[in-house]
Write a protein that holds these residues in place. Sequence first.
Motif, PDB file in Angstrom:
ATOM      1  N   ALA A   1       7.663  -9.158   1.441  1.00  0.00           N
ATOM      2  CA  ALA A   1       6.844  -9.884   2.424  1.00  0.00           C
ATOM      3  C   ALA A   1       6.191 -11.099   1.765  1.00  0.00           C
ATOM      4  O   ALA A   1       6.176 -12.199   2.334  1.00  0.00           O
ATOM      5  CB  ALA A   1       5.779  -8.956   3.014  1.00  0.00           C
TER       6      ALA A   1
ATOM      7  N   GLU B   1      -0.327  -3.914   5.304  1.00  0.00           N
ATOM      8  CA  GLU B   1      -0.278  -5.354   5.576  1.00  0.00           C
ATOM      9  C   GLU B   1      -1.604  -6.033   5.218  1.00  0.00           C
ATOM     10  O   GLU B   1      -1.645  -7.238   4.990  1.00  0.00           O
ATOM     11  CB  GLU B   1       0.065  -5.605   7.053  1.00  0.00           C
ATOM     12  CG  GLU B   1       1.478  -5.177   7.391  1.00  0.00           C
ATOM     13  CD  GLU B   1       1.867  -5.456   8.830  1.00  0.00           C
ATOM     14  OE1 GLU B   1       0.998  -5.889   9.619  1.00  0.00           O
ATOM     15  OE2 GLU B   1       3.043  -5.227   9.169  1.00  0.00           O
TER      16      GLU B   1
ATOM     17  N   VAL C   1      -1.164  -7.939   2.086  1.00  0.00           N
ATOM     18  CA  VAL C   1      -0.449  -9.218   2.250  1.00  0.00           C
ATOM     19  C   VAL C   1      -1.437 -10.282   2.746  1.00  0.00           C
ATOM     20  O   VAL C   1      -1.504 -11.395   2.207  1.00  0.00           O
ATOM     21  CB  VAL C   1       0.738  -9.066   3.240  1.00  0.00           C
ATOM     22  CG1 VAL C   1       1.479 -10.397   3.383  1.00  0.00           C
ATOM     23  CG2 VAL C   1       1.691  -7.963   2.792  1.00  0.00           C
ATOM     24  N   GLU C   2      -2.239  -9.908   3.739  1.00  0.00           N
ATOM     25  CA  GLU C   2      -3.228 -10.853   4.300  1.00  0.00           C
ATOM     26  C   GLU C   2      -4.193 -11.329   3.214  1.00  0.00           C
ATOM     27  O   GLU C   2      -4.505 -12.515   3.111  1.00  0.00           O
ATOM     28  CB  GLU C   2      -4.048 -10.180   5.400  1.00  0.00           C
ATOM     29  CG  GLU C   2      -3.302  -9.971   6.690  1.00  0.00           C
ATOM     30  CD  GLU C   2      -3.973  -8.930   7.589  1.00  0.00           C
ATOM     31  OE1 GLU C   2      -3.350  -8.573   8.588  1.00  0.00           O
ATOM     32  OE2 GLU C   2      -5.087  -8.465   7.268  1.00  0.00           O
TER      33      GLU C   2
ATOM     34  N   TRP D   1       5.255  -6.381   8.316  1.00  0.00           N
ATOM     35  CA  TRP D   1       5.007  -7.829   8.277  1.00  0.00           C
ATOM     36  C   TRP D   1       6.079  -8.578   9.098  1.00  0.00           C
ATOM     37  O   TRP D   1       6.624  -9.607   8.673  1.00  0.00           O
ATOM     38  CB  TRP D   1       4.967  -8.325   6.829  1.00  0.00           C
ATOM     39  CG  TRP D   1       4.263  -9.642   6.659  1.00  0.00           C
ATOM     40  CD1 TRP D   1       4.856 -10.834   6.325  1.00  0.00           C
ATOM     41  CD2 TRP D   1       2.869  -9.932   6.786  1.00  0.00           C
ATOM     42  NE1 TRP D   1       3.914 -11.838   6.263  1.00  0.00           N
ATOM     43  CE2 TRP D   1       2.686 -11.303   6.535  1.00  0.00           C
ATOM     44  CE3 TRP D   1       1.742  -9.166   7.112  1.00  0.00           C
ATOM     45  CZ2 TRP D   1       1.441 -11.911   6.585  1.00  0.00           C
ATOM     46  CZ3 TRP D   1       0.491  -9.780   7.159  1.00  0.00           C
ATOM     47  CH2 TRP D   1       0.361 -11.131   6.898  1.00  0.00           C
TER      48      TRP D   1
END
Length: 265
Positions: free
Chosen positions: A111, A79, A82-83, A61
Amino acid sequence: MNHILRNAADRLRAASVESARADARILLEHAERNGLDFEVLIRRRVAHEPVAYITGHKEFWSLDFGVGPGVLIPRPETETLVEQALCELPDRKQPYRFLDLGTGSGCLLIALLKEFPNAIGVGIDGSAAALFWAEQNVMRHGLGHRCRFRKADWAEVDGHFDLIMSNPPYISTADAAGLQPDVRDFEPEAALDGGQGGLTAYRAIAPILGRNLKANGIAVLEIGAGQHQFAGRIIEGQGLTIVRAKPDLGGILRCLVVRKPLGKP
Ligand SMILES: C[S@@+](CC[C@H](N)C(=O)[O-])C[C@H]1O[C@@H](n2cnc3c(N)ncnc32)[C@H](O)[C@@H]1O
């Protein structure tokens, strides 16, 4: 210099190391920057030690994370979680409470804490070696005041959370034996081996989501290729809703987004 690089890349290729040229270049830069013996670094890579363990760090990230033996090296496909969390929680100013089950290097939790300046988080891991790196990373990113880690089995977790994230071990025991030597012989088994069918962790985590998510809270869970229906059924068995399964950049369904319905206690 070019012939040193070429020679090193040839040796890596002969040892069946993928991305031999790129690895040789990274290790040469690392040796020059830190005054290290390039030959020693190449010998470690020829023995299939991961580049990130040799250099001691890995980007996730767009943040730099310290890593070493005993902790899973963060992967780009993670990731996706996270998105998806950012997608589900659009108000970045909220004082959310986050929980990371199997925090490893702390990459996911750190993150997300970077993205939500008023949130606080707890990371759980059964591995003291992994938590050593998580603690290093939380200090590196100046988040010690908003994040704490606990060495425990995730079944012992308590409290209520707006967001629960987890990238659990999900490789079936049968497949774990056939992993590349870089992974199989170096990264921790507890981070990889998900038992028979790779689903053991989801069976343990599903009731935790039911119990420890706030009403309308969400969870983002990493899944392996072909697991979304099996893992989804386990989660739905706890009265939770699968919002979507989201693919990673390689097109593999990688993240289950889960919501706890408003009426569920
Ligand atoms: C796949 S790694 C994920 C690490 C990190 N979250 C990431 O995405 O890079 C899974 C982590 O879960 C931890 N773990 C496995 N089983 C556990 C359990 N029953 N309780 C707590 N942690 C566990 C492992 O030690 C490992 O650090």
